[in-house]
Motif scaffolding. Structure first.
Motif, PDB file in Angstrom:
ATOM      1  N   GLU A 137      -2.977  -0.951  -0.489  1.00 22.27           N
ATOM      2  CA  GLU A 137      -2.728  -1.914   0.255  1.00 22.27           C
ATOM      3  C   GLU A 137      -2.281  -1.540   1.696  1.00 22.27           C
ATOM      4  N   ARG A 186      -2.588  -4.253  -8.747  1.00 22.41           N
ATOM      5  CA  ARG A 186      -2.588  -4.477  -7.361  1.00 22.41           C
ATOM      6  C   ARG A 186      -1.997  -5.619  -7.178  1.00 22.41           C
ATOM      7  N   ARG A 231       1.257  -6.060  -4.703  1.00 22.66           N
ATOM      8  CA  ARG A 231       1.637  -7.194  -3.692  1.00 22.66           C
ATOM      9  C   ARG A 231       2.906  -7.837  -3.926  1.00 22.66           C
TER      10      ARG A 231
END
Length: 266
Positions: free
Chosen positions: A33, A242, A246
């Motif tokens: 990220e 992922r 986040r």
């Protein structure tokens, strides 16, 4: 901790729930990220991150100054582990104070540099290292890893309550080994029970960050030194990590020492 924006403990109440595997993949997902990520393997008795990141046995960190180590960079992550300093086959026959001291040295005598997040892969339980962490380190939050099994959930509750007692916000719960899908017939089954992670997250007013399957590939990738996030970046497991990453990053952006579930202690 100068240069480190957030320190996040990844913990479990008991061993065998996949905490280290989750930590390794979470670190890689956070780096994906665009964040600068470090990982400290705080399991002094049974360090495993060196193998999970494919660091060759016997590789030692270089010195960055007097009594300061440079972290070993693996897959773009700055890592430090007791496995880098001793023979991995040698048992650490140490009492609690020695373990707590070793943890502080690994944390404070590593030249981490500038980091957005330092993940700490905690040993299981609520013992010396957990107390040292809460008393000596400015922790931004904790991620609790559990399986849906009732016994694991009981220990996860202890972990959550321990962090809340020392005023460390619980960022959320990761439910590992949620379901298993047979590779031969395609049947999906909740081997260890269902809904446990969601139930404990609701009870403590935190979030269920994600549910991960019980699959051969997650274990094989970690054992092979290339966790699923980089071994199978387009796979469903990598995408799950992922999503978890986040949510953790978003929670840290709005982190407040008073946030989190309200739990009273007698």
């Amino acid at each position: 901790m100068e240069g480190i924006k957030h320190i996040v403990a990844v913990a479990s109440g008991k061993g065998g729930v996949g905490k280290s595997t989750v930590t390794a993949n979470l670190a890689l997902a956070l780096a994906g990220e665009g964040l600068k990520v470090g990982l400290l393997d705080a399991d002094i008795y049974g360090p495993s991150q060196a193998q999970m990141f494919g660091v060759p046995t016997g590789q030692r960190p270089e010195m960055a100054g007097e009594q300061v180590f440079s972290p070993i960079i693996a897959h773009g992550i700055k890592t430090m582990s007791m496995a880098y300093l001793v023979d991995v086959k040698d048992p650490m026959v140490w009492r609690g104070p020695m373990v707590a001291g070793a943890f502080q040295q690994l944390l404070n005598q590593t030249a981490w540099g500038e980091l957005d997040i330092l993940l700490i892969d905690m040993p299981p339980g609520t013992g010396d290292i957990q107390l040292t962490l809460s008393q000596k380190v400015p922790v931004s939050g904790a991620v609790i890893v559990t399986t849906p099994q009732d016994i694991a959930l009981l220990d996860a509750q202890k972990g959550i309550e321990m962090f809340r007692k020392v005023k460390v916000p619980v960022l959320g719960v990761v439910e590992n080994m949620s379901t298993h899908t047979c590779t031969q017939c395609g049947h999906t089954e909740a081997v260890f029970g269902a809904g446990g992670g969601e139930r404990i997250a609701g009870e403590y007013e935190t979030r269920l960050l994600g549910q991960l399957p019980l699959t051969l590939s997650i274990r094989a990738n970690a054992d092979g030194g290339r966790p699923s996030v980089i071994a199978e970046p387009e796979g469903e497991v990598a995408e799950s990590f992922r999503v978890i990453a986040r949510q953790v990053a978003a929670a840290l952006d709005g982190a407040d020492a008073e946030q989190g579930p309200s739990i009273s202690f007698s």
